[in-house]
Enzyme design. Structure first.
Site, short mmCIF file in Angstrom:
data_model
loop_
_atom_site.label_atom_id
_atom_site.label_comp_id
_atom_site.label_asym_id
_atom_site.label_seq_id
_atom_site.Cartn_x
_atom_site.Cartn_y
_atom_site.Cartn_z
N ARG A 173 0.83 -1.22 0.00
CA ARG A 173 0.00 0.00 0.00
C ARG A 173 0.86 1.27 0.00
O ARG A 173 0.48 2.28 0.58
CB ARG A 173 -0.96 0.03 1.20
CG ARG A 173 -2.00 -1.07 1.21
CD ARG A 173 -2.95 -0.96 0.02
NE ARG A 173 -4.09 -1.84 0.16
CZ ARG A 173 -4.08 -3.14 -0.21
NH1 ARG A 173 -2.99 -3.68 -0.76
NH2 ARG A 173 -5.14 -3.87 -0.06
N SER A 242 -10.35 -0.71 3.26
CA SER A 242 -9.64 -0.97 4.52
C SER A 242 -9.18 0.35 5.11
O SER A 242 -8.52 1.14 4.43
CB SER A 242 -8.42 -1.85 4.27
OG SER A 242 -8.82 -3.10 3.80
N GLU A 338 -4.71 3.72 6.65
CA GLU A 338 -4.35 3.44 5.25
C GLU A 338 -4.72 4.58 4.30
O GLU A 338 -3.89 5.00 3.51
CB GLU A 338 -4.97 2.09 4.82
CG GLU A 338 -4.25 1.46 3.63
CD GLU A 338 -4.65 2.08 2.31
OE1 GLU A 338 -3.77 2.54 1.58
OE2 GLU A 338 -5.86 2.13 2.01
N1 EPU Z 1 -10.73 -10.90 9.96
C1 EPU Z 1 -11.40 -10.98 11.16
N2 EPU Z 1 -12.38 -10.10 11.41
C2 EPU Z 1 -12.74 -9.14 10.53
C3 EPU Z 1 -12.05 -9.03 9.31
C4 EPU Z 1 -11.04 -9.93 9.05
O1 EPU Z 1 -11.13 -11.84 11.99
O2 EPU Z 1 -13.68 -8.38 10.82
C5 EPU Z 1 -9.71 -11.91 9.65
C6 EPU Z 1 -10.24 -12.84 8.56
O3 EPU Z 1 -10.99 -13.87 9.12
C7 EPU Z 1 -8.98 -13.35 7.91
C8 EPU Z 1 -8.04 -12.16 8.05
O4 EPU Z 1 -8.58 -11.31 9.05
O5 EPU Z 1 -8.44 -14.42 8.63
C9 EPU Z 1 -7.86 -11.40 6.73
O6 EPU Z 1 -9.14 -10.92 6.30
P1 EPU Z 1 -9.49 -10.63 4.76
O7 EPU Z 1 -9.08 -11.77 3.90
O8 EPU Z 1 -10.89 -10.17 4.69
O9 EPU Z 1 -8.50 -9.48 4.33
P2 EPU Z 1 -7.93 -8.22 5.11
O10 EPU Z 1 -6.53 -8.50 5.51
O11 EPU Z 1 -8.86 -7.79 6.14
C10 EPU Z 1 -6.84 -7.25 2.90
C11 EPU Z 1 -6.80 -5.94 2.19
C12 EPU Z 1 -8.08 -5.71 1.39
C13 EPU Z 1 -8.22 -6.83 0.39
C14 EPU Z 1 -8.25 -8.17 1.14
C15 EPU Z 1 -8.23 -9.35 0.21
C16 EPU Z 1 -5.38 -4.45 3.49
C17 EPU Z 1 -5.31 -3.27 4.40
N3 EPU Z 1 -6.60 -4.85 3.14
O12 EPU Z 1 -7.89 -7.16 3.88
O13 EPU Z 1 -7.92 -4.50 0.67
O14 EPU Z 1 -9.40 -6.70 -0.37
O15 EPU Z 1 -7.05 -8.29 1.97
O16 EPU Z 1 -6.99 -9.43 -0.42
O17 EPU Z 1 -4.34 -4.97 3.09
C18 EPU Z 1 -8.29 -2.15 0.79
O18 EPU Z 1 -7.07 -2.01 0.82
O19 EPU Z 1 -9.07 -1.15 0.82
C19 EPU Z 1 -8.86 -3.48 0.78
C20 EPU Z 1 -10.17 -3.70 0.87
#
Ligand code: EPU
Length: 347
Positions: A173, A242, A338
């Site tokens: 990012r 995010s 972010e």
């Molecule tokens: N999780 C939780 N609770 C929540 C949300 C997530 O426990 O409320 C856990 C999930 O269960 C999972 C882990 O956190 O084990 C990761 O969650 P998820 O796959 O939804 O992805 P994220 O890390 O929360 C990142 C990016 C997103 C992108 C997704 C998919 C960042 C800051 N965010 O989110 O990007 O769509 O992975 O690749 O890196 C963005 O940057 O605006 C964005 C939406």
């Protein structure tokens, strides 16, 4: 006041130019549709006098109530295949093209490689700024060239430059275009796509969701479904995706936290550090679905802040700090915001 050469109007509202729908106004707004109009806007009297703020799709910014600046929103269009190299296709795209429009057009043309980045809001010119990424792909991996203009240059002749990816300081990012004092304004981005699908299926439940015989189209559709099921559509529930970065910590620190909290999702990085799931940390602290005033953490994805009413920047800062404090106290990790906070013009 209105000037059609670079689509100029003053004053202007930005409330519908940011997906968080923060109430915001600016001194003036320019929407140039060509490179020369962009250069003219950057060199207009108001730009030189008040300074400039560059805005893409407004999907990763937090805007103040008033910006005493000329806001420039590049609207340069065009999606062109400029070279065929074996099965590779070099696709040059104007900064003003809507990102997801590019994803759809490229899939329809049989140019593959962007399918994992389906449904991300924003413009093509903004995609390298924060190196958008999702489901195992970062856009930096697909970029071959970025054309940009230096807003501080004295003549058009010296102002334009092309950057290769290794010159862009791409990170998680991050890029050289993200810091507030970056002088470069992106006018087009060239991608290397392929007529041969090379599917990336290893993130979360993508493989399962893409069906027994996955194709770029089925991966795109699966990702559209996954995103729609947990991320709020900014058209209905204002948000900027995010809100925090997933923190990157040392392996030792991650092991310590995990020893106390075995459920913590951890993602080892190639350089030995470990990425933690910020959404999980926030949820554990009880913030999922919780509001302070008109802002809340989304009930289906705790990493996303949503505007449930008439939120202003003060409300956003209040919730940000409350979350940072409780995650820090409980897990010893400082979450980093972010989206970009636009605090004023660049002169
Ligand atoms: N999780 C939780 N609770 C929540 C949300 C997530 O426990 O409320 C856990 C999930 O269960 C999972 C882990 O956190 O084990 C990761 O969650 P998820 O796959 O939804 O992805 P994220 O890390 O929360 C990142 C990016 C997103 C992108 C997704 C998919 C960042 C800051 N965010 O989110 O990007 O769509 O992975 O690749 O890196 C963005 O940057 O605006 C964005 C939406």
């Amino acid at each position: 006041m209105h000037d059609s050469s670079f689509g100029f109007s003053a004053p202007a509202s930005l409330t519908h130019a940011n997906t968080f729908r923060l109430n915001s106004r600016c001194w003036g707004l320019a929407t140039p549709t060509t490179e020369s109009a962009l250069w003219q806007a950057l060199n207009s009297v108001p730009a030189r006098h008040r300074g400039v703020v560059i805005l893409g799709g407004g999907s990763n910014v937090l805007l103040p109530e008033y910006l005493d600046a000329l806001v420039i929103q590049p609207k340069i269009g065009g999606i062109r295949c400029i070279a065929e190299q074996g099965t590779d296709r070099l696709i040059e795209v104007g900064a003003g093209v809507v990102w997801d429009e590019l994803v759809r057009v490229s899939l329809a043309q049989g140019w593959f490689g962007l399918e994992n980045l389906s449904l991300i809001p924003g413009s093509v010119g903004a995609c390298p700024v924060q190196n958008i990424g999702a489901y195992g792909v970062e856009v930096a991996e697909r970029i071959v060239r970025i054309r940009a203009v230096n807003r501080q240059a004295n003549s058009s002749h010296q102002a334009w430059r092309e950057f290769r990816p290794e010159e862009c300081s791409f990170g998680y990012r991050e890029s050289r275009f993200k810091p507030a004092d970056n002088p470069w304004v992106i006018s087009s981005v060239t991608f290397r796509l392929s007529t041969i699908p090379r599917l990336v299926l290893d993130y979360g439940d993508v493989r399962e969701a893409a069906g027994p015989v996955p194709t770029p189209q089925s991966v795109s559709q699966a990702i559209r479904r996954i995103r729609s099921s947990k991320l709020p559509d900014p058209a209905n529930i204002p948000n900027v995706g995010s809100f925090f970065k997933n923190p990157i910590v040392s392996a030792e620190f991650a092991a310590n936290v995990k020893a106390q909290h075995p459920g913590l999702p951890t993602y080892p990085q190639r350089n030995g550090t470990v990425k933690l799931a910020a959404g999980w940390l926030i949820e554990q602290c009880g913030w999922k679905g919780k509001a302070i005033g008109p802002v809340a953490m989304y009930a289906r994805q705790a990493l996303v802040m949503v505007n449930t009413g008439q939120a202003g920047l003060v409300d956003v800062i209040q919730l940000t700090q409350a979350i940072q404090l409780s995650v820090k106290q409980r897990f010893g990790v400082m979450l980093e915001r972010e989206p970009v906070m636009v605090s004023g013009p660049m002169v």
